[in-house]
Design an enzyme around this catalytic site. Sequence first.
Site, short mmCIF file in Angstrom:
data_model
loop_
_atom_site.label_atom_id
_atom_site.label_comp_id
_atom_site.label_asym_id
_atom_site.label_seq_id
_atom_site.Cartn_x
_atom_site.Cartn_y
_atom_site.Cartn_z
N HIS A 87 0.83 -1.20 0.00
CA HIS A 87 0.00 0.00 0.00
C HIS A 87 0.87 1.26 0.00
CE1 HIS A 87 -3.16 2.82 1.19
NE2 HIS A 87 -2.27 3.29 2.05
N GLU A 88 1.89 1.26 0.83
CA GLU A 88 2.78 2.42 0.89
C GLU A 88 3.52 2.63 -0.43
OE1 GLU A 88 2.41 4.51 3.19
OE2 GLU A 88 1.18 3.18 4.41
N HIS B 119 1.62 4.62 -2.94
CA HIS B 119 1.71 6.07 -2.81
C HIS B 119 2.92 6.60 -3.59
CE1 HIS B 119 -1.51 6.57 0.02
NE2 HIS B 119 -0.98 5.71 0.86
#
Length: 178
Positions: free
Chosen positions: A112-113, A116
């Site tokens: 998920h990170e 970004h």
Amino acid sequence: MSYWLIGGTAGALIGVALAALTNIGSWYYCDRIALAAYGAQPVSQAKAPQLHQMVQNLCYRAWLPMPAIYIVPSRSPNAFAIGRDPEHAAVAVTEGIIDLLPPDELEAVIAHELSHINNRDTLTQAVAATIAGAISFLAQMAFWFAPGGGDDDGLNPLVLLLTFLASRREAPRSTRAW
């Protein structure tokens, strides 16, 4: 401030330019600022081989360059990605999240990170902050220079409504699916 100190349109434009420069500077140095604020420490592959292997595998599958990896000395479970672009990025995880999550769940958090980083979310936030600041400034000027805007005698309700709507700041929403 520049509107009042310098005056007129030139002062307003200088103020907007200074706000833009501040936001660009924050975006350019965001990784150093955020990592220092959290007390994050870089971690070598020798010190955390499983974490490095996990990030490396995810980057390979996502066609991303390997970011710097940091550990935040905190018991609170958290993770974040920071950087102005994929080539200047970092992923930080807290000691708390490493201890709390099993490897497959930690891998999901890191994926998920990395999304970004892939979506260049810090660039989007810097642009949005600059635009929001300019709109907020214009709304404040409309309030003060509209009929009744600065007087206690009578506020212009339309200007109040426009000021409220124009100065609302929301986080940008990504339309890309991970």
